[in-house]
Structures are given as structure tokens and as C-alpha cells.
Design a protein around this motif. Structure first.
Motif, mmCIF file in Angstrom:
data_model
loop_
_atom_site.group_PDB
_atom_site.id
_atom_site.type_symbol
_atom_site.label_atom_id
_atom_site.label_comp_id
_atom_site.label_asym_id
_atom_site.label_seq_id
_atom_site.Cartn_x
_atom_site.Cartn_y
_atom_site.Cartn_z
ATOM 1 N N VAL A 146 0.719 -1.011 -0.026
ATOM 2 C CA VAL A 146 -0.024 -0.059 0.084
ATOM 3 C C VAL A 146 0.844 1.353 -0.002
ATOM 4 N N THR A 147 1.906 1.194 0.911
ATOM 5 C CA THR A 147 2.683 2.564 1.080
ATOM 6 C C THR A 147 4.028 2.113 1.251
ATOM 7 N N SER A 148 5.156 2.742 0.935
ATOM 8 C CA SER A 148 6.430 2.537 1.315
ATOM 9 C C SER A 148 6.676 3.120 2.574
ATOM 10 N N ALA A 149 5.644 4.246 3.080
ATOM 11 C CA ALA A 149 5.817 4.716 4.612
ATOM 12 C C ALA A 149 5.748 3.648 5.687
ATOM 13 N N TYR A 150 5.374 2.622 5.272
ATOM 14 C CA TYR A 150 5.179 1.479 6.353
ATOM 15 C C TYR A 150 6.396 1.463 7.297
ATOM 16 N N GLN A 151 7.399 1.565 6.869
ATOM 17 C CA GLN A 151 8.800 1.492 7.515
ATOM 18 C C GLN A 151 8.765 2.492 8.725
ATOM 19 N N ILE A 152 8.542 3.806 8.319
ATOM 20 C CA ILE A 152 8.438 4.916 9.463
ATOM 21 C C ILE A 152 7.241 4.804 10.495
ATOM 22 N N ILE A 153 6.101 4.211 9.799
ATOM 23 C CA ILE A 153 5.063 4.121 10.677
ATOM 24 C C ILE A 153 5.205 2.972 11.992
ATOM 25 N N SER A 154 5.737 1.957 11.208
ATOM 26 C CA SER A 154 6.153 0.710 11.944
ATOM 27 C C SER A 154 7.194 1.235 12.904
ATOM 28 N N LYS A 155 8.063 2.149 12.744
ATOM 29 C CA LYS A 155 9.125 2.413 13.691
ATOM 30 C C LYS A 155 8.631 3.466 14.704
ATOM 31 N N VAL A 156 7.462 3.992 14.580
ATOM 32 C CA VAL A 156 7.099 5.123 15.340
ATOM 33 C C VAL A 156 6.099 4.281 16.328
ATOM 34 N N VAL A 157 5.458 3.254 15.727
ATOM 35 C CA VAL A 157 4.443 2.469 16.524
ATOM 36 C C VAL A 157 5.417 1.537 17.431
ATOM 37 N N SER A 158 6.454 0.889 17.062
ATOM 38 C CA SER A 158 6.981 -0.088 17.590
ATOM 39 C C SER A 158 8.160 0.710 18.527
ATOM 40 N N THR A 159 8.575 1.804 18.412
ATOM 41 C CA THR A 159 9.208 2.738 19.305
ATOM 42 C C THR A 159 8.217 2.720 20.757
ATOM 43 N N ALA A 160 7.193 3.091 20.712
ATOM 44 C CA ALA A 160 6.278 3.544 21.588
ATOM 45 C C ALA A 160 6.046 2.229 22.276
ATOM 46 N N VAL A 161 5.678 1.269 21.562
ATOM 47 C CA VAL A 161 5.512 -0.125 22.371
ATOM 48 C C VAL A 161 6.603 -0.386 23.151
ATOM 49 N N ALA A 162 7.651 -0.655 22.465
ATOM 50 C CA ALA A 162 8.766 -1.082 23.162
ATOM 51 C C ALA A 162 9.317 -0.116 24.311
ATOM 52 N N PHE A 163 8.848 1.014 24.122
ATOM 53 C CA PHE A 163 9.315 2.025 25.323
ATOM 54 C C PHE A 163 8.452 1.605 26.615
ATOM 55 N N LEU A 164 7.071 1.676 26.463
ATOM 56 C CA LEU A 164 6.176 1.137 27.350
ATOM 57 C C LEU A 164 6.476 -0.075 28.152
ATOM 58 N N TRP A 165 6.641 -1.087 27.151
ATOM 59 C CA TRP A 165 7.164 -2.391 27.712
ATOM 60 C C TRP A 165 8.284 -2.280 28.681
ATOM 61 N N ASN A 166 9.431 -1.599 28.077
ATOM 62 C CA ASN A 166 10.757 -1.455 28.730
ATOM 63 C C ASN A 166 10.550 -1.003 30.087
ATOM 64 N N PHE A 167 9.836 0.180 30.112
ATOM 65 C CA PHE A 167 9.550 1.045 31.320
ATOM 66 C C PHE A 167 8.792 0.167 32.394
ATOM 67 N N PHE A 168 7.646 -0.224 31.946
ATOM 68 C CA PHE A 168 6.702 -0.863 33.050
ATOM 69 C C PHE A 168 7.356 -2.265 33.336
ATOM 70 N N ALA A 169 7.914 -3.262 32.441
ATOM 71 C CA ALA A 169 8.430 -4.417 33.066
ATOM 72 C C ALA A 169 9.808 -4.008 33.678
ATOM 73 N N ARG A 170 10.307 -3.229 33.595
ATOM 74 C CA ARG A 170 11.509 -2.836 34.632
ATOM 75 C C ARG A 170 11.135 -2.335 36.015
ATOM 76 N N LYS A 171 10.040 -1.440 35.683
ATOM 77 C CA LYS A 171 9.667 -0.979 37.009
ATOM 78 C C LYS A 171 9.138 -1.958 37.860
ATOM 79 N N TYR A 172 7.996 -2.951 37.343
ATOM 80 C CA TYR A 172 7.413 -3.734 38.233
ATOM 81 C C TYR A 172 8.342 -4.966 38.266
ATOM 82 N N LEU A 173 9.107 -5.501 37.407
ATOM 83 C CA LEU A 173 9.670 -6.802 37.692
ATOM 84 C C LEU A 173 11.022 -6.674 38.400
ATOM 85 N N ILE A 174 11.786 -5.574 38.326
ATOM 86 C CA ILE A 174 12.946 -5.575 38.716
ATOM 87 C C ILE A 174 13.125 -4.397 40.009
ATOM 88 N N TYR A 175 12.447 -3.231 39.802
ATOM 89 C CA TYR A 175 12.845 -2.030 40.666
ATOM 90 C C TYR A 175 11.535 -1.944 41.489
#
Length: 181
Positions: A146-175
Motif C-alpha cells: 500500500v505504501t512505502s511509509a510502512y517502515q517509518i510508521i512501524s518504527k513510530v508504533v514499535s518505538t512507543a510499544v517497546a518504550f512502554l514495555w521496557n519501562f513498566f516491565a523494568r519498573k514492576y519486575l526489577i525495581y
């Protein structure tokens, strides 16, 4: 602090709670008193303050990761070995994130061994990396035609998801405090 009324043996007892609503109330108090320095300095168990600080830590780690990746790929490896450049830069970003997080964001760990703490921290980061790869692949499969912009769209979405995962997993599982676990 929030006051809760509890009925115990027919009498009403007042109990102070900082768990429910205490995080937000502390932030309101900081702004009301103009003590913005508390957002940046001092140990805290307040999840909102930790999240605020983690935004800076994640940003710094991303700069280390992306910057080193570019330097290695374009200058050291002469536009070759992208996987090695990205792998090395991921490790450098992870190390930056670990040291900044343990110094500034999360001060008390449930894990006594620093090596075991780092391994747990890294494992959570690897899960974040796998989430990023999975989300990117999903966007590639569903949007590449559909679009070549899928890479940047996926980068934005995946960065947000990974950021939230990393913070909350570290906060509640380790710290988190031991009594909250």
C-alpha cells in the motif's frame, strides 16, 4: 497522601494510603509549590516521576543506539555489515539505558546481584527488541503493497510499544519495592 476510611470492629479507622492516587497527588504538589527540581533530582518511588525521567533516559539511549549505528555503518564498515552495526549499537544503547536508569530513575532493585540485575534488565530489553521486530514485520506484511511509509510508521508504533514495555516491565519486575511485588 490519600486518606481512606476503614470500618474495623464497628469503629471507623482512618488510614493513609500513598499507593492509590499518591503518585498524581505528589506531582500536583510539586507543581503547586514550584518544586520542579524534584522531577529531576533525588530518589523517588513515584511512578509518574520515574516515567518522566525514563523519557530522557530512553531518548539518550536511542541517540547512543542510532548514532553509533550510523557511525559504524557509514564510517567503520563502509555501508556494509548493517546487522553487526545495529547489534553493537543496540548493546551500547542498552548499557547507556541501564546505567542511566539505575543511577537516576530506579534506585532500589529487588535483585541483589548487579550481574543478575543487568541480565534481567537486558532480557527485558531483548523482549522490547523482539516486539519491535514483530511489529515491523506485521506492518511490512500488511502495508508494504500500500505504501512505502510502512517502515517509518512501524518504527513510530514499535518505538512507543517497546518504550512502554521496557519501562513498566523494568519498573514492576526489577525495581518495585519488595512489598509491592
Amino acid at each position: 497522601k490519600q486518606r481512606l476510611m476503614k470500618k474495623h470492629d464497628g469503629a471507623i479507622a482512618e488510614e493513609t494510603s500513598t499507593k492509590n492516587g499518591g503518585n498524581f497527588q505528589e506531582i500536583v504538589e510539586i507543581f503547586r509549590k514550584g518544586q520542579l527540581g524534584r522531577l529531576f533530582a533525588g530518589a523517588t518511588e513515584n511512578t509518574l516521576i520515574q516515567f518522566f525521567r525514563y523519557c530522557f533516559v530512553g531518548g539518550a539511549a536511542t541517540i547512543v543506539d542510532w548514532g553509533l549505528s550510523s557511525l559504524l555503518f557509514y564510517f567503520a564498515f563502509h555501508q556494509s555489515y548493517a546487522v553487526i552495526a545495529n547489534g553493537l549499537s543496540f548493546v551500547a544503547g542498552l548499557l547507556a539505558n541501564y546505567f542511566l536508569s539505575t543511577f537516576w530513575v530506579f534506585r532500589s532493585s529487588k535483585i541483589k546481584s548487579r550481574l543478575a540485575e543487568f541480565m534481567a534488565f537486558a532480557a527485558i530489553g531483548v523482549v522490547g527488541l523482539l516486539l519491535t521486530i514483530g511489529i515491523t514485520k506485521l506492518f511490512e506484511i500488511t502495508m508494504a503493497d500500500v505504501t512505502s511509509a510502512y517502515q517509518i510508521i512501524s518504527k513510530v508504533v514499535s518505538t512507543a510499544v517497546a518504550f512502554l514495555w521496557n519501562f513498566f516491565a523494568r519498573k514492576y519486575l526489577i525495581y518495585s519495592k519488595k512489598d509491592e511485588a
